[in-house]
Scaffold this motif. Structure first.
Motif, PDB file in Angstrom:
ATOM      1  N   GLN A 117       0.828  -1.200   0.000  1.00  0.00           N
ATOM      2  CA  GLN A 117       0.000   0.000   0.000  1.00  0.00           C
ATOM      3  C   GLN A 117       0.865   1.254   0.000  1.00  0.00           C
ATOM      4  O   GLN A 117       1.962   1.267   0.564  1.00  0.00           O
ATOM      5  N   ARG A 118       0.325   2.290  -0.599  1.00  0.00           N
ATOM      6  CA  ARG A 118       0.950   3.604  -0.494  1.00  0.00           C
ATOM      7  C   ARG A 118      -0.071   4.558   0.112  1.00  0.00           C
ATOM      8  O   ARG A 118      -1.249   4.517  -0.256  1.00  0.00           O
ATOM      9  N   ALA A 119       0.371   5.390   1.050  1.00  0.00           N
ATOM     10  CA  ALA A 119      -0.504   6.410   1.624  1.00  0.00           C
ATOM     11  C   ALA A 119       0.106   7.773   1.325  1.00  0.00           C
ATOM     12  O   ALA A 119       1.332   7.934   1.372  1.00  0.00           O
ATOM     13  N   GLN A 120      -0.739   8.736   1.001  1.00  0.00           N
ATOM     14  CA  GLN A 120      -0.241  10.063   0.635  1.00  0.00           C
ATOM     15  C   GLN A 120      -1.280  11.114   0.992  1.00  0.00           C
ATOM     16  O   GLN A 120      -2.472  10.914   0.775  1.00  0.00           O
ATOM     17  N   ILE A 121      -0.795  12.203   1.560  1.00  0.00           N
ATOM     18  CA  ILE A 121      -1.689  13.328   1.888  1.00  0.00           C
ATOM     19  C   ILE A 121      -1.466  14.389   0.816  1.00  0.00           C
ATOM     20  O   ILE A 121      -0.390  14.977   0.723  1.00  0.00           O
ATOM     21  N   THR A 122      -2.474  14.585  -0.012  1.00  0.00           N
ATOM     22  CA  THR A 122      -2.325  15.435  -1.191  1.00  0.00           C
ATOM     23  C   THR A 122      -3.498  16.400  -1.294  1.00  0.00           C
ATOM     24  O   THR A 122      -4.522  16.227  -0.630  1.00  0.00           O
ATOM     25  N   ARG A 123      -3.343  17.375  -2.179  1.00  0.00           N
ATOM     26  CA  ARG A 123      -4.422  18.327  -2.395  1.00  0.00           C
ATOM     27  C   ARG A 123      -5.125  18.033  -3.709  1.00  0.00           C
ATOM     28  O   ARG A 123      -4.502  17.917  -4.757  1.00  0.00           O
ATOM     29  N   HIS A 124      -6.434  17.903  -3.604  1.00  0.00           N
ATOM     30  CA  HIS A 124      -7.286  17.663  -4.762  1.00  0.00           C
ATOM     31  C   HIS A 124      -7.756  19.014  -5.274  1.00  0.00           C
ATOM     32  O   HIS A 124      -8.289  19.815  -4.512  1.00  0.00           O
ATOM     33  N   ASP A 125      -7.561  19.264  -6.558  1.00  0.00           N
ATOM     34  CA  ASP A 125      -7.989  20.531  -7.154  1.00  0.00           C
ATOM     35  C   ASP A 125      -9.063  20.270  -8.194  1.00  0.00           C
ATOM     36  O   ASP A 125      -8.793  19.667  -9.231  1.00  0.00           O
ATOM     37  N   CYS A 126     -10.272  20.738  -7.914  1.00  0.00           N
ATOM     38  CA  CYS A 126     -11.364  20.587  -8.875  1.00  0.00           C
ATOM     39  C   CYS A 126     -11.384  21.787  -9.807  1.00  0.00           C
ATOM     40  O   CYS A 126     -11.154  22.920  -9.379  1.00  0.00           O
ATOM     41  N   VAL A 127     -11.694  21.530 -11.047  1.00  0.00           N
ATOM     42  CA  VAL A 127     -11.718  22.574 -12.065  1.00  0.00           C
ATOM     43  C   VAL A 127     -12.797  23.620 -11.750  1.00  0.00           C
ATOM     44  O   VAL A 127     -12.754  24.744 -12.230  1.00  0.00           O
ATOM     45  N   GLU A 128     -13.757  23.245 -10.902  1.00  0.00           N
ATOM     46  CA  GLU A 128     -14.818  24.191 -10.542  1.00  0.00           C
ATOM     47  C   GLU A 128     -14.349  25.200  -9.494  1.00  0.00           C
ATOM     48  O   GLU A 128     -15.126  26.068  -9.088  1.00  0.00           O
ATOM     49  N   GLY A 129     -13.100  25.051  -9.031  1.00  0.00           N
ATOM     50  CA  GLY A 129     -12.543  26.089  -8.171  1.00  0.00           C
ATOM     51  C   GLY A 129     -12.514  25.800  -6.682  1.00  0.00           C
ATOM     52  O   GLY A 129     -12.473  26.725  -5.881  1.00  0.00           O
ATOM     53  N   TRP A 130     -12.533  24.521  -6.306  1.00  0.00           N
ATOM     54  CA  TRP A 130     -12.354  24.221  -4.888  1.00  0.00           C
ATOM     55  C   TRP A 130     -11.241  23.187  -4.739  1.00  0.00           C
ATOM     56  O   TRP A 130     -10.933  22.449  -5.679  1.00  0.00           O
ATOM     57  N   SER A 131     -10.648  23.140  -3.552  1.00  0.00           N
ATOM     58  CA  SER A 131      -9.578  22.195  -3.262  1.00  0.00           C
ATOM     59  C   SER A 131      -9.825  21.573  -1.905  1.00  0.00           C
ATOM     60  O   SER A 131     -10.516  22.158  -1.063  1.00  0.00           O
ATOM     61  N   ALA A 132      -9.257  20.394  -1.693  1.00  0.00           N
ATOM     62  CA  ALA A 132      -9.324  19.760  -0.372  1.00  0.00           C
ATOM     63  C   ALA A 132      -8.091  18.887  -0.212  1.00  0.00           C
ATOM     64  O   ALA A 132      -7.606  18.304  -1.182  1.00  0.00           O
ATOM     65  N   ILE A 133      -7.595  18.835   1.021  1.00  0.00           N
ATOM     66  CA  ILE A 133      -6.420  18.017   1.323  1.00  0.00           C
ATOM     67  C   ILE A 133      -6.871  16.795   2.101  1.00  0.00           C
ATOM     68  O   ILE A 133      -7.569  16.908   3.120  1.00  0.00           O
ATOM     69  N   GLY A 134      -6.511  15.615   1.593  1.00  0.00           N
ATOM     70  CA  GLY A 134      -6.911  14.371   2.250  1.00  0.00           C
ATOM     71  C   GLY A 134      -5.829  13.315   2.136  1.00  0.00           C
ATOM     72  O   GLY A 134      -4.890  13.446   1.341  1.00  0.00           O
ATOM     73  N   LYS A 135      -5.976  12.280   2.945  1.00  0.00           N
ATOM     74  CA  LYS A 135      -5.012  11.173   2.952  1.00  0.00           C
ATOM     75  C   LYS A 135      -5.620   9.986   2.219  1.00  0.00           C
ATOM     76  O   LYS A 135      -6.664   9.463   2.620  1.00  0.00           O
ATOM     77  N   TRP A 136      -4.954   9.574   1.153  1.00  0.00           N
ATOM     78  CA  TRP A 136      -5.435   8.481   0.317  1.00  0.00           C
ATOM     79  C   TRP A 136      -4.526   7.277   0.494  1.00  0.00           C
ATOM     80  O   TRP A 136      -3.315   7.430   0.637  1.00  0.00           O
ATOM     81  N   GLN A 137      -5.134   6.082   0.431  1.00  0.00           N
ATOM     82  CA  GLN A 137      -4.346   4.872   0.607  1.00  0.00           C
ATOM     83  C   GLN A 137      -4.830   3.768  -0.321  1.00  0.00           C
ATOM     84  O   GLN A 137      -6.033   3.586  -0.522  1.00  0.00           O
TER      85      GLN A 137
END
Ligand SMILES: Nc1nc2c(c(=O)[nH]1)N[C@H]1C(S)=C(S)[C@@H](COP(=O)(O)O)O[C@H]1N2
Ligand SMILES: [Mo]
Length: 252
Positions: A117-137
């Motif tokens: 498994q790989r886990a990473q905390i990254t920022r998601h950027d939606c083209v509609e103009g919002w972002s969120a930072i989450g941890k994906w695994q």
């Protein structure tokens, strides 16, 4: 930018000047040429000089995670088939890997959870103009593709999803092999240390961290290796590309 890259860029400039101006001393110099070409993959090397597609997306600290990671697009496929999978806890969900592969595969959620498994905390950027930072695994996409063995003709990886858009169009997306084998490209089974919920694409969704939000296909049930995107659905490599002229390459 590294000194090495600057030096190499200067060398490329020198070579170009040499070619344009005829064979000057620099272009004929064996030592110079061996520096340029020795053991190097020229395509990868020039591509990196232009835009480093292998670079990692920024990763964040746990305290930088968004308190709420919003959902967008389909929040629940809500088909009889999908609802049955939800009721069964996705025990029978399969991700097929087929197309231009040597050994077609079919992976259960349990099998994907048992892969490295790989886990990473990254920022998601939606083209509609919002972002969120989450941890994906989840496992790297490369792990699944290597199990299937891509054939030489494969150029793109297509992700088929379980949700349907207006008029019954299936959501789908595609990426090239640079993104497919990027170390941060994973099939996420977890978000913020919990199993993926329905809103975020349960049981499995793509994370392709160098791309905008719409490339991150949710509810993935089939991964297809192809040589050409034109025969797939509307031919532009993704639902939004087909119906709303979104860019196929949405690199960030
Ligand atoms: N299958 C599927 N994948 C999808 C979408 C969708 O509607 N269906 N929406 C995309 C868009 S535009 C964004 S911004 C993200 C949103 O992911 P989230 O709901 O986990 O925030 O999913 C992407 N992947
Ligand atoms: Mo988005």
């Amino acid at each position: 930018m590294s000194r090495l890259l600057m030096t190499r860029r200067a060398l490329v400039g020198g070579l170009a000047a040499g070619l344009v101006g005829g064979c000057d001393a620099l272009g004929q110099d064996e030592g110079f040429r061996s520096i340029l070409f020795k053991g190097a993959d020229w395509n990868m090397w020039t591509q990196r000089a232009l835009m480093d597609r292998h670079a990692l997306a920024r990763e964040f600290r746990p305290d930088q995670m968004s308190p709420v990671f919003r959902t967008n697009g389909t929040r629940n496929p809500d088909t009889p088939d999908y609802n049955a999978h939800v009721a069964a806890g996705f025990a029978d969900w399969r991700v097929r890997v087929d197309g231009l592969v040597a050994r077609p595969q079919s992976f259960s959620v349990a099998q994907m959870l048992s892969m490295p498994q790989r886990a990473q905390i990254t920022r998601h950027d939606c083209v509609e103009g919002w972002s969120a930072i989450g941890k994906w695994q989840g496992p790297r996409l490369a792990t699944l593709l290597d199990a299937a063995g891509l054939r030489d003709e494969a150029r793109y990886i297509v992700f088929h999803c379980a949700d349907r858009y207006s008029g019954g169009r299936p959501y789908y997306e595609s990426i090239d092999l640079v993104d497919a084998f990027h170390p941060q490209t994973i099939l996420a089974l977890g978000l913020n240390d919990r199993r993926l919920d329905v809103g975020h694409g349960a049981p499995v969704r793509l994370r392709v961290e160098r791309q905008l939000g719409y490339k991150h296909a949710k509810y993935v049930d089939r991964i297809e290796a192809v040589a050409d995107l034109k025969p797939i659905h509307g031919g532009k490599g993704g639902l939004w590309e087909d119906i709303a002229d979104y860019e196929w390459y949405a690199g960030i």
